[in-house]
Design an enzyme around this catalytic site. Structure first.
Site, PDB file in Angstrom:
ATOM      1  CB  THR A 140       1.152  -2.933  -6.379  1.00 41.71           C
ATOM      2  OG1 THR A 140       1.906  -3.376  -5.261  1.00 41.71           O
ATOM      3  CG2 THR A 140       0.447  -4.120  -7.019  1.00 41.71           C
ATOM      4  CB  CYS A 141       1.793  -0.017  -3.465  1.00 39.25           C
ATOM      5  SG  CYS A 141       2.135   0.800  -1.973  1.00 39.25           S
TER       6      CYS A 141
END
Ligand SMILES: *Cc1c(COP(=O)(O)O)cnc(C)c1O
Length: 589
Positions: A481-482
């Site tokens: 993710t991020c």
């Protein structure tokens, strides 16, 4: 000593009484689950089905935890001659996954294990279960007519107690004469740990005494209808003294209520708070300085010695019951350098100085200078590509020189050098526990371990294979993710002081990072792992992910859901079920 699976068990914390019972390492260095004589190779469960990862649920562990809690209280009852009722209830918010609730429901028959719920969907979920013998249901949270109407329908089948926490609750409940009443009251005593804000006068739920007085003026029926005193001072209370204070305060409160007209109170619900040992070290913030048995003893002793007309005891722990049942496994997809890779091709004056250091003190001093040189180079802007190339090489050479030098000094005079190294925070120690690699794993921390993001929760990590080989490097686990979050690097080691080790044993084999010091608790900034070979299915496991993580799961980058492997013993036979396999397509393999 040479690396062996005993050392692996110690390093990865597989020694406490839950994990030494359920996990083992086989001759090939693979992590296996032990259940009733069955040995289950966890990595094989995943690789056979080409799974990028999975939540592995081991249902017998839930039953074991229920037994343990029940037995601990029974023992404390015998020890202190308690003759009241014991009413364990499971708070749904800890994990309301169907399979978990079903397991607790079914196994709970023998202990008459009840529930605690605070929302309409939670109560609806429970309304589907029918009891032969009514089980306790403690309802807290914000009520409305819909909730109370449903509870009235369930009232024959359950022993329902609804908390009053405000004037609004009292107004509502004045119209539901058949429902028993509990009082959720705030405790003044502060608890400890990550969730201590649930205690004290400014906590979210519960009544203040002056508010209760006001409410009773309008609703004089309350003292007569109240059957339970309810407190909850936060999850995972790690400090024994704080716990004792909370229990004492609660019993004092109970006595005062009994003496001022609350003649029908028959239970004290002490809430949650029983701490789960996420690590075994007692000086660590993620484990408590008391055991389950001590918890039960503190509570029962105080009730027997101080409470008037002995109330029944409601145990409302959820984390302790469900935390160990889920193991989250994920496959390593790629490894990359954490920062600049170690380098010794080029020689720089500062690197020569590091190589000449004679002891830890000198090494700390020269390392600080090296750091200053790097900082000065970095703030020159704009950095042209030549400087950048040199900077990366220099940094790599410094890292390598410091770790090699520290290793050399420690091998000459181990005890003194280690003492000096850990005496005060310093650059050399920092360098020795800093990761050298990133391990990209096929999962999402937001989805599978949200508490690592929202609460900085600690989870044990262990590889599922090659446990008979010494770890090669310290690595950060990076998810899909991020890019500013979604990395996990915490690793606490706490090996007993009587372990015989040479210098070599303390360090990883490729990047020469420090893994442990016998008799000391260390917090590393990376996890000891092996570099996956080409085409190797290298899996790692996060342990103890069974409490709260399912319910808090986030959908960051559209990654939610994960395959599940449910392991159970049914009529002495091993039963393994795969679920949610369609989610595998969202994750690289
Ligand atoms: C959260 C909560 C619990 C569960 O506490 P744990 O320590 O996490 O098991 C119990 N009772 C109430 C009222 C809660 O809010």
């Amino acid at each position: 000593m040479v690396w062996d699976k005993e050392l692996a068990r110690e390093l990865y914390g597989l020694t406490g009484n839950i994990w030494s019972k359920y996990l083992d390492i086989d001759e090939r260095g693979r992590l296996i689950v032990k259940l009733k004589g069955y040995k289950i190779d966890l990595a094989k469960l995943l690789s056979e089905k080409k799974l990028p990862g999975a939540h592995i649920r081991i249902l017998p562990i839930i039953r074991y935890m229920m037994d343990k809690v029940y037995e601990a209280f029974m023992e404390a009852f015998r020890k202190f001659g308690y003759e009241g009722e014991f009413k364990p209830v499971y708070p749904l918010k800890s994990n309301s996954t169907t399979i978990v609730v079903d397991t607790i429901w079914q196994y709970g028959v023998k202990y008459n294990w009840g529930f605690n719920a605070g929302t309409y969907p939670e109560i609806k979920l429970l309304s589907k279960y029918t009891n032969k013998k009514p089980r306790l249901l403690v309802v807290d949270g914000i009520k409305d007519n819909k909730i109370l109407d449903l509870l009235v329908k369930m009232n024959d089948n359950w022993e329902i107690i609804v908390d009053i926490e405000s004037m609004r609750d009292a107004d509502l409940l004045s119209k539901y004469r058949d429902l028993n009443i509990g009082l959720r009251i705030k405790v003044v005593s502060k608890s400890s740990g990550l969730w201590s804000h649930s205690s004290g006068l400014d906590s979210k739920f519960g009544l203040l005494i002056n508010t209760l007085d006001e409410i009773i003026k309008e609703h004089p029926w309350i003292p007569g209808r109240t059957v339970l005193l309810h407190v909850h001072a936060g999850s995972q209370i790690t400090d024994k003294n704080k716990l004792e204070n909370i229990i004492r305060e609660t019993i004092t409160l109970y006595n005062s209520l009994v003496n001022t007209g609350f003649k029908n109170i028959r239970y004290i619900d002490f809430g949650g708070g029983l701490a789960y040992p996420y690590v075994e070290a007692s000086d660590h913030m993620f484990s408590s300085n008391y055991s389950l048995n001590e918890y039960a003893e503190i509570l029962v002793k105080e009730v027997v010695e101080s409470a008037e007309n002995i109330p029944g005891i409601v145990f409302e722990g959820g984390r302790y019951i469900v935390a160990p049942h889920r193991i989250t496994v994920t496959k390593i997809i790629d490894t990359r350098p954490y920062s600049t890779p170690e380098d010794d091709e080029t020689s720089y004056p500062i690197v020569e100085e590091i190589k000449n250091a004679e002891n830890i003190k000198e090494l700390v001093y020269v390392s600080r200078r090296a750091r200053e040189i790097i900082t000065r180079l970095m703030i020159k802007s704009p950095i042209n590509i030549e400087t950048r190339r040199m900077l990366e090489k220099l940094l790599g050479s410094i890292t390598k020189a410091i770790t090699c030098k520290a290793y050399e000094i420690i091998s000459k005079d181990k005890d003194n050098a280690l003492k000096e190294l850990t005496r005060t925070p310093n650059f050399v120690f920092e360098e020795l526990v800093k990761p050298s690699h990133r391990f990209f794993a096929s999962f999402s921390l937001f989805s599978h371990l949200p508490d690592t993001i929202v609460a900085d929760q600690y989870f044990k990590v262990t590889p599922l294979q090659r446990l008979n080989e010494k770890p090669e490097v310290l690595g950060v686990i990076s998810d899909l993710t991020c890019d500013s979050m979604g990395e996990y690097s915490a690793f606490a080691t706490s090996l007993p002081s009587n372990i015989e080790t040479g210098t070599e044993d303390l360090f990883t084999s490729l990047d020469h990072k420090l893994m442990f010091i016998p008799g000391k608790t260390l917090r590393l900034k990376g996890i000891p792992l092996h570099i996956p070979r080409k085409n190797e299915n290298y899996y790692i496991a996060f342990l103890d992910t069974g409490a709260y993580q399912d319910m808090l799961s986030m959908n960051h980058n559209l990654l939610d859901g994960y395959p599940e492997i449910i392991i159970d013993i049914v009529n002495d036979d091993l039963k393994i079920q795969y679920k949610n396999l369609e989610t595998t397509e969202n994750y690289p393999f």
